[in-house]
Design an enzyme around this catalytic site. Structure first.
Site, PDB file in Angstrom:
ATOM      1  N   GLU A  33      -7.200  -2.616   8.885  1.00  0.00           N
ATOM      2  CA  GLU A  33      -7.616  -1.226   8.682  1.00  0.00           C
ATOM      3  C   GLU A  33      -8.537  -1.060   7.478  1.00  0.00           C
ATOM      4  OE1 GLU A  33      -4.966  -2.478   7.386  1.00  0.00           O
ATOM      5  OE2 GLU A  33      -5.238  -1.760   5.337  1.00  0.00           O
ATOM      6  N   ARG A  39     -11.025  -2.784   6.347  1.00  0.00           N
ATOM      7  CA  ARG A  39     -12.458  -2.947   6.632  1.00  0.00           C
ATOM      8  C   ARG A  39     -13.028  -1.723   7.343  1.00  0.00           C
ATOM      9  NH1 ARG A  39     -11.318  -8.331   9.971  1.00  0.00           N
ATOM     10  NH2 ARG A  39      -9.668  -8.395   8.406  1.00  0.00           N
ATOM     11  N   LYS A  88       3.502  -4.639  10.475  1.00  0.00           N
ATOM     12  CA  LYS A  88       3.843  -5.773   9.603  1.00  0.00           C
ATOM     13  C   LYS A  88       5.357  -5.987   9.618  1.00  0.00           C
ATOM     14  CE  LYS A  88       0.197  -5.129   6.093  1.00  0.00           C
ATOM     15  NZ  LYS A  88      -0.530  -6.391   6.326  1.00  0.00           N
ATOM     16  N   ASP A 137      -1.866  -1.700  -1.709  1.00  0.00           N
ATOM     17  CA  ASP A 137      -3.086  -1.816  -0.905  1.00  0.00           C
ATOM     18  C   ASP A 137      -4.183  -0.851  -1.364  1.00  0.00           C
ATOM     19  OD1 ASP A 137      -4.251  -3.411   1.004  1.00  0.00           O
ATOM     20  OD2 ASP A 137      -3.722  -2.124   2.695  1.00  0.00           O
TER      21      ASP A 137
HETATM   22  N1  BES Z   1      -3.641  -5.116   3.213  1.00  0.00           N
HETATM   23  C1  BES Z   1      -3.683  -6.228   4.077  1.00  0.00           C
HETATM   24  C2  BES Z   1      -4.056  -7.525   3.374  1.00  0.00           C
HETATM   25  C3  BES Z   1      -3.088  -8.055   2.345  1.00  0.00           C
HETATM   26  C4  BES Z   1      -2.226  -9.085   2.664  1.00  0.00           C
HETATM   27  C5  BES Z   1      -3.092  -7.585   1.060  1.00  0.00           C
HETATM   28  C6  BES Z   1      -1.366  -9.599   1.725  1.00  0.00           C
HETATM   29  C7  BES Z   1      -2.226  -8.082   0.105  1.00  0.00           C
HETATM   30  C8  BES Z   1      -1.373  -9.086   0.432  1.00  0.00           C
HETATM   31  C9  BES Z   1      -4.724  -5.999   5.178  1.00  0.00           C
HETATM   32  O1  BES Z   1      -4.911  -4.698   5.576  1.00  0.00           O
HETATM   33  C10 BES Z   1      -4.272  -6.781   6.373  1.00  0.00           C
HETATM   34  O2  BES Z   1      -3.208  -6.500   6.862  1.00  0.00           O
HETATM   35  N2  BES Z   1      -5.072  -7.744   6.805  1.00  0.00           N
HETATM   36  C11 BES Z   1      -4.724  -8.538   7.922  1.00  0.00           C
HETATM   37  C12 BES Z   1      -5.989  -8.835   8.679  1.00  0.00           C
HETATM   38  C13 BES Z   1      -5.749  -9.476  10.010  1.00  0.00           C
HETATM   39  C14 BES Z   1      -5.050  -8.505  10.945  1.00  0.00           C
HETATM   40  C15 BES Z   1      -7.056  -9.908  10.587  1.00  0.00           C
HETATM   41  C16 BES Z   1      -4.088  -9.832   7.403  1.00  0.00           C
HETATM   42  O3  BES Z   1      -4.511 -10.339   6.382  1.00  0.00           O
HETATM   43  O4  BES Z   1      -3.149 -10.292   8.038  1.00  0.00           O
HETATM   44 ZN    ZN Z   2      -4.481  -3.213   4.140  1.00  0.00          ZN
HETATM   45 ZN    ZN Z   3      -3.539  -4.078   7.093  1.00  0.00          ZN
END
Ligand code: BES
Ligand code: ZN
Ligand code: ZN
Length: 461
Positions: free
Chosen positions: A316, A318, A244, A255
């Site tokens: 991750e 899921r 990220k 998270d």
């Molecule tokens: N923990 C994140 C989702 C998230 C985003 C939580 C913003 C709180 C605020 C999750 O693990 C994630 O990174 N999801 C990705 C999924 C994608 C790679 C398909 C996302 O949302 O970008």
């Molecule tokens: Zn996450």
């Molecule tokens: Zn993530």
């Protein structure tokens, strides 16, 4: 610190350095009217030309003491929260507060609005606030205190920094529930591996901090129903090799907000003595980078036996949830409510305040949706569109862990639904779990979203 006390003495007769009277659409409510009569109309005169919108206040000095006129809005709990914050800001140590018909919502709002997280401040601001509420039964206040205690705990857990709240530390915090008669079992890495939770372990393997699987059981005698809860427990999500950017990583200690909601709700349920058996499952780990971290392209074997090709290490949650959901079902879950900060896509779709609700079975979905409505937590239903299942097809494994950019919250929910047969409600709380700025019911940071919905769900069973 805020304390709510019940009192018999009505607003007009009470002795207090400060009295609070509500104002709605420029008018006083009955107890405020009575007080105004005792004060010779001083309040009404003060209100002329200052109708007071929600959250606005006007301090009136009278020979009998000070009266704070406070604007009441549509949502009683929000108004309560704003009032508690205003009293703290004005540094009033105590007040007699005019009660409202929705006494529970008022009490809950006052308590939640006063929350602060100062654990890591060298200088803590002591702002003790004692509020007396005429005619509100002690039982109503006690209930609100028990609900707020669970929400406070969930917020504390989310706000705790990730270097301190490791998976181990989260498991230790969960064990505190034993004092309330909740059974808590914690599985270490070896036990997790022996079970066959290959997806959960893969996410965890990049970190020097080992994972823990936390299993909770609150089983009051004569329970009339059973509820199984699963919460996403990433104590920190860097994204892994699908790293990220810093700004997105900044709030990723949150998270584990799904896990925090499960823990907070179980704490409140035990305090309230709800007559429902509640089980909780949390796969707690970190998503980090190292020479041992899982890669893009890895194929994992989940507890269910299904294999997953990792196409993005940042998807991750899921993976950990696939194993936790499968495990919950094997423990005899009849229906599952799962909460997770799962996708940024749900925030794009519904914004920061509304959680996305996905249900594999309509009746279970509406039960949760209605419970959330009564709890005052915002959720909105989203479709588990089967046509998008093909986005998750992998050339080498049974599934891959991401679709394309479109419909990201839906494909994430579809992925989860592959690992359970019993009715599942998935709440994507990525938006409302963490507030980027202060709001009526609390400061910036963890919100404890989900705790009150879970309690309403348990009560409805
Ligand atoms: N923990 C994140 C989702 C998230 C985003 C939580 C913003 C709180 C605020 C999750 O693990 C994630 O990174 N999801 C990705 C999924 C994608 C790679 C398909 C996302 O949302 O970008
Ligand atoms: Zn996450
Ligand atoms: Zn993530």
């Amino acid at each position: 610190m805020i304390t709510l006390l019940s009192t018999e003495v009505p607003l007009a007769q009470g002795e207090a350095p400060l009295k609070v009277a509500w104002v709605k659409e420029g008018r006083l409510l009955p107890q405020g009217e009575a007080l105004d009569a005792c004060l010779g109309g001083a309040l009404r005169r003060a209100l002329e030309g200052a109708p007071l919108k929600e959250g606005e206040s006007l301090l009136v000095a009278t020979p009998e003491g000070q009266v704070l006129l406070f604007g009441l809005g549509e949502e009683v709990s929000s108004s309560g929260g704003r009032l508690a914050q205003a009293l703290q800001r004005l540094r009033f140590p105590e007040a007699l507060v005019e009660p409202l018909e929705e006494a529970h919502a008022l009490a809950e709002g006052l308590l939640l609005g006063a929350y602060r997280f100062q654990r890591h401040k060298s200088e803590k601001e002591e702002r003790t606030l004692t509020l007396r509420l005429p005619g509100v039964p002690e039982g109503v206040l006690e209930r609100a205190r028990k609900v707020a205690e669970g929400v406070y705990w969930a917020r504390d857990l989310v706000n705790e920094p990730p270097n301190l709240l490791t998976p181990l530390a989260l498991a230790e915090r969960a064990m505190e529930l034993r004092e309330l008669g909740v059974e808590v079992q914690v599985l270490d890495e070896e036990a997790i591996a022996a079970l066959g939770m290959g997806a959960f372990l893969a996410v965890a393997q990049g970190s020097a901090n080992p994972p823990r699987f936390i299993e909770l059981r609150y089983a009051p005698p004569g329970a009339r129903a059973r509820l199984d809860l699963v919460g996403k427990g990433l104590t920190f999500d860097s994204g892994g090799y699908s790293l990220k950017p810093t700004e997105s990583m900044a709030t990723m200690k949150s998270d584990m907000a799904g896990a925090a909601a499960v823990l907070g709700a179980m704490k409140s349920a035990a305090l309230l003595g709800l007559p429902v058996e509640i089980r909780g499952y949390i796969a707690a780990c970190e998503n980090l980078i190292s020479g041992r971290a899982y890669r893009v392209g890895d194929v994992l074997r989940t507890l269910s036996g299904k294999t997953v090709e990792v196409m993005n290490t940042d998807a991750e949650g899921r993976l950990t949830l696939a194993d936790a959901l499968c495990y919950a079902e094997r423990q005899g879950a009849e229906r599952i409510l799962e909460l997770s900060t799962l996708t940024g896509a749900s925030v794009v779709a519904l914004g920061e305040e509304v959680a996305a609700l996905f249900a594999t079975e309509p009746a279970w979905g509406s039960l949760v949706q209605e419970a959330a409505g009564r709890a005052g937590e915002k959720v909105w239903p989203m479709p588990l569109e089967k046509a998008y299942r093909e986005k998750l097809k992998s050339p080498v494994a049974d599934l891959k862990n991401v679709g394309d950019r479109n419909g990201g919250a839906i494909t994430a929910a579809l992925f989860l639904s592959e690992f359970v047969r019993v009715p599942l409600v998935h709440l994507d709380i990525a938006g409302p779990a963490f507030a980027k700025k202060a709001h009526a019911l609390g400061p910036e940071g963890g919100t404890g979203f989900g705790v009150r919905t879970i309690l309403k769900v348990a009560e409805a069973l």
